[in-house]
Write a protein that holds these residues in place. Structure first.
Motif, mmCIF file in Angstrom:
data_model
loop_
_atom_site.group_PDB
_atom_site.id
_atom_site.type_symbol
_atom_site.label_atom_id
_atom_site.label_comp_id
_atom_site.label_asym_id
_atom_site.label_seq_id
_atom_site.Cartn_x
_atom_site.Cartn_y
_atom_site.Cartn_z
ATOM 1 N N GLN A 1 5.385 -10.264 1.876
ATOM 2 C CA GLN A 1 4.277 -10.053 0.948
ATOM 3 C C GLN A 1 3.255 -11.181 1.072
ATOM 4 O O GLN A 1 2.051 -10.936 1.091
ATOM 5 C CB GLN A 1 4.784 -9.975 -0.488
ATOM 6 C CG GLN A 1 5.480 -8.682 -0.825
ATOM 7 C CD GLN A 1 6.044 -8.699 -2.222
ATOM 8 O OE1 GLN A 1 6.891 -9.525 -2.555
ATOM 9 N NE2 GLN A 1 5.559 -7.768 -3.052
ATOM 10 N N GLU B 1 3.649 -4.409 -3.089
ATOM 11 C CA GLU B 1 4.926 -4.474 -3.807
ATOM 12 C C GLU B 1 6.064 -4.183 -2.847
ATOM 13 O O GLU B 1 5.920 -3.438 -1.885
ATOM 14 C CB GLU B 1 4.954 -3.516 -5.000
ATOM 15 C CG GLU B 1 4.925 -2.063 -4.649
ATOM 16 C CD GLU B 1 4.953 -1.173 -5.881
ATOM 17 O OE1 GLU B 1 5.595 -0.119 -5.790
ATOM 18 O OE2 GLU B 1 4.321 -1.512 -6.902
ATOM 19 N N ARG C 1 -2.789 -3.365 -4.277
ATOM 20 C CA ARG C 1 -1.432 -3.692 -4.710
ATOM 21 C C ARG C 1 -0.565 -3.945 -3.488
ATOM 22 O O ARG C 1 -0.685 -3.291 -2.462
ATOM 23 C CB ARG C 1 -0.871 -2.534 -5.533
ATOM 24 C CG ARG C 1 0.453 -2.826 -6.161
ATOM 25 C CD ARG C 1 0.865 -1.804 -7.191
ATOM 26 N NE ARG C 1 0.699 -0.430 -6.703
ATOM 27 C CZ ARG C 1 1.005 0.642 -7.416
ATOM 28 N NH1 ARG C 1 1.460 0.516 -8.637
ATOM 29 N NH2 ARG C 1 0.835 1.839 -6.925
#
Length: 167
Positions: free
Chosen positions: A90, A110, A108
């Motif tokens: 990430q 995740e 986003r």
């Protein structure tokens, strides 16, 4: 057994001397041929097969040594891609996307245990995104598991949903 030998001697004694020599010589020749065919020749064939096996095993060993040296040199020269966990992925994705994708909006990022890391990016230039994905795979060992892109009104720009995996 002694009965058999006695019968053989009686039979030999009935023969004249010349015939006796021929029977004894024939018996010795027959015995030599049997020993050669059933003992000596199989041993020679086994020896030849073992020599060939040794030669092939030595060649295989030499190849393995060469390959091991090559693997060790490659192992030392490259980065370790398999050590990226989802948190590190990430971070790498976020950091590289900000520099490689100007004008894009990272909506986003995740982690998903089953699939990898899911990334939503909007208004990204398609060509820049493809270059970025290539650099992730080449430099960081992060590959695209799946990609869904949606064209938007701006020319050359798309909205993208990605699933990225290490390795």
């Amino acid at each position: 057994m002694s009965q058999l030998i006695e019968n053989f001697q009686k039979s030999l004694n009935k023969l004249n001397p010349r015939e006796r020599v021929m029977v004894v010589a024939g018996t010795l020749i027959l015995l030599a041929v049997v020993v050669y065919l059933f003992a000596w020749e199989p041993l020679l064939e086994k020896q030849i097969a073992l020599k060939a096996s040794i030669q092939s095993k030595q060649e295989l060993h030499q190849w393995m040594l060469t390959s091991a040296a090559e693997v060790n040199s490659l192992k030392g020269s490259g980065r370790r891609h398999d050590s990226l966990n989802s948190g590190a992925m990430q971070s790498v994705i976020n950091r590289t996307a900000k520099t490689a994708l100007p004008g894009a909006v990272i909506k986003r990022i995740e982690k998903n245990r089953q699939q990898g890391v899911q990334v939503w990016i909007e208004q990204v230039a398609f060509d820049d995104m493809m270059k970025w994905l290539g650099s992730l795979q080449q430099g960081k060992g992060i590959r695209v598991a799946s990609m869904v892109s949606e064209r938007i009104n701006q020319a050359g720009r798309v909205n993208v949903r990605l699933v990225l995996k290490a390795g």
